[in-house]
Design an enzyme around this catalytic site. Sequence first.
Site, mmCIF file in Angstrom:
data_model
loop_
_atom_site.group_PDB
_atom_site.id
_atom_site.type_symbol
_atom_site.label_atom_id
_atom_site.label_comp_id
_atom_site.label_asym_id
_atom_site.label_seq_id
_atom_site.Cartn_x
_atom_site.Cartn_y
_atom_site.Cartn_z
ATOM 1 C CG ASP A 76 56.361 -18.598 12.998
ATOM 2 O OD1 ASP A 76 55.432 -18.825 13.801
ATOM 3 O OD2 ASP A 76 57.013 -19.725 12.750
ATOM 4 C CG ASP A 78 51.315 -19.528 11.668
ATOM 5 O OD1 ASP A 78 52.342 -19.008 11.061
ATOM 6 O OD2 ASP A 78 51.576 -20.443 12.518
ATOM 7 C CG ASP A 152 48.931 -29.467 17.032
ATOM 8 O OD1 ASP A 152 48.200 -28.587 17.361
ATOM 9 O OD2 ASP A 152 50.021 -29.767 16.776
HETATM 10 P P1 ATP Z 1 56.076 -23.184 16.951
HETATM 11 O O1 ATP Z 1 55.843 -22.175 15.728
HETATM 12 O O2 ATP Z 1 56.205 -22.213 18.174
HETATM 13 O O3 ATP Z 1 56.802 -24.271 16.741
HETATM 14 P P2 ATP Z 1 53.296 -23.784 16.356
HETATM 15 O O4 ATP Z 1 52.390 -24.308 17.293
HETATM 16 O O5 ATP Z 1 53.085 -22.446 15.841
HETATM 17 O O6 ATP Z 1 54.644 -23.764 17.131
HETATM 18 P P3 ATP Z 1 53.303 -24.666 13.705
HETATM 19 O O7 ATP Z 1 54.264 -25.789 13.056
HETATM 20 O O8 ATP Z 1 54.024 -23.196 13.247
HETATM 21 O O9 ATP Z 1 53.502 -24.901 15.208
HETATM 22 O O10 ATP Z 1 51.866 -24.699 13.293
HETATM 23 C C1 ATP Z 1 51.064 -23.533 13.567
HETATM 24 C C2 ATP Z 1 49.488 -24.259 14.199
HETATM 25 O O11 ATP Z 1 49.126 -25.286 13.101
HETATM 26 C C3 ATP Z 1 49.692 -25.197 15.409
HETATM 27 O O12 ATP Z 1 49.575 -24.077 16.448
HETATM 28 C C4 ATP Z 1 48.616 -26.004 15.208
HETATM 29 O O13 ATP Z 1 47.398 -25.269 15.670
HETATM 30 C C5 ATP Z 1 48.560 -26.255 13.711
HETATM 31 N N1 ATP Z 1 49.123 -27.510 13.470
HETATM 32 C C6 ATP Z 1 50.570 -27.690 13.048
HETATM 33 N N2 ATP Z 1 50.854 -29.000 12.985
HETATM 34 C C7 ATP Z 1 49.736 -29.604 13.062
HETATM 35 C C8 ATP Z 1 49.409 -30.974 12.855
HETATM 36 N N3 ATP Z 1 50.688 -31.911 12.586
HETATM 37 N N4 ATP Z 1 48.114 -31.312 13.236
HETATM 38 C C9 ATP Z 1 47.156 -30.673 13.682
HETATM 39 N N5 ATP Z 1 47.381 -29.132 13.563
HETATM 40 C C10 ATP Z 1 48.577 -28.762 13.397
HETATM 41 MG MG MG Z 2 54.103 -21.369 14.520
#
Ligand code: ATP
Ligand code: MG
Length: 448
Positions: A76, A78, A152
């Site tokens: 996705d 963001d 994170d």
């Molecule tokens: P994917 O969508 O492929 O699972 P993602 O890194 O995009 O991985 P998401 O859960 O969509 O994960 O979160 C989007 C973004 O938000 C992350 O890349 C990170 O920058 C931030 N984020 C998400 N969860 C946390 C957390 N627990 N603590 C700090 N930042 C976070």
């Molecule tokens: Mg994501």
Amino acid sequence: MLLTKMFNRPNSASNLSSEDLMDEPLIIPRPEHTISRKQISSHALKVLYGLKDAGYEAYLVGGCVRDLLLGHIPKDFDVATDASPEQVHSLFRKSRLIGRRFKLVHVGFGRDVIEVATFRAPPEQEQHVDGQGRIVRDNVFGTLQQDAWRRDFTVNALYYNIKDFSIVDYTGGIADLQEGKIRLIGDVETRYREDPVRMLRAIRFVGKLGLKLDGDTERFIPKLASLLDDIPAARLFDEVLKLYLSGNAAVTNELLGHYGVFDYLFPETGKLLHSEVDHFPRTLITKALENTDTRINIAKPVTPAFLIAALLWEPLRQRWQHYQNKKLPPIPALQAAATDVISEQVKRIAVPKRFTIVTRDIWTMQIRLTQRNGKRAFRLLEHPKFRAGYDFLLLRAETGEAPTELAEWWTVFQFASTEDKQKMVNELSPAAPRKRRRRRRKPTTKKD
Ligand code: ATP
Ligand code: MG
């Protein structure tokens, strides 16, 4: 890695607190990386341009930038911006404000949703606490720089700027990507304590992206894994789905075991795996996960109920034996065992009822599949969960825990003609004859 040259870490992401944030980001201009607008979803582009044209800053951020740089297709997209949630909401007709503490905006395009978040300050500046320690004001917005540091991992804190198509890196994420490392931003212990789910996320990204965990980011996981005890069960369910349904479940599960995290997710199974004398349980779980991965990678549907059935099969078997020893017949014994095992598990991971009901069906089916006489086999074939139960039987047979003969019988039976099906049933060793009560004949009255 889709960059044209090596980039040095501009600053160490570790051991920096939000007070000494790096001022100057590393900026990678468009010609030096290969993220092109063709790879970005048209919906995300609409949101980015919509914000930019209204005079706001707009960036892609998080997993999508990371995945594009690694040559993966993002799940996705963001968006991060300096526009407030209300401003974003007023810009896009089909958008809605979500979240209570941290407001986000979901911009809808049919079934697709682009999540837009306003830059956020790090937690210590985010929360305004009253005399009783309650949060009275949060959702304090921040700058792009602050937004980067509260994320994170460094590889998740890269921003793609729609203004000039450059990548902005405050935390050393580019260098870490080039070295294939997942590194928590800031002081590792503090960041894991702040949100222990980051440990699960770290493991998930290793399983999914094949990167390595950096020193402390790795070292602290076994030490702090017990903090997962305090995470709400509903959040853990969401995370567990991501861990096991991303197409890399077998590898991820190994990693969870390796880092001592599995035991906090599935405590009963964990205990038995540590004390295991035979190899059935571990092999069954591994095979179930490999099947799941294969199905996901060829876009076939999978149900969490099947995974749960496999992950809890060993505790279930033990409990089932326990009730049978207490002289309960097999089906009630299994049902009692299922209730115990599931109610224990949902305290940790809130698996919704719609899934646990199917998990129970799959388990009960393991007894029903052995009862093939008369009309039973025919009836079982009509059961809505026959397929899942049968697949589970195959798994058990493959690991040597159920008779191969039984699994093979069902493999043939389900595709046989009605006539052949009947023959197969007739050839089974006859069931114990049922006791029949003799019907007394009515005395015949002679008609005169
Ligand atoms: P994917 O969508 O492929 O699972 P993602 O890194 O995009 O991985 P998401 O859960 O969509 O994960 O979160 C989007 C973004 O938000 C992350 O890349 C990170 O920058 C931030 N984020 C998400 N969860 C946390 C957390 N627990 N603590 C700090 N930042 C976070
Ligand atoms: Mg994501």
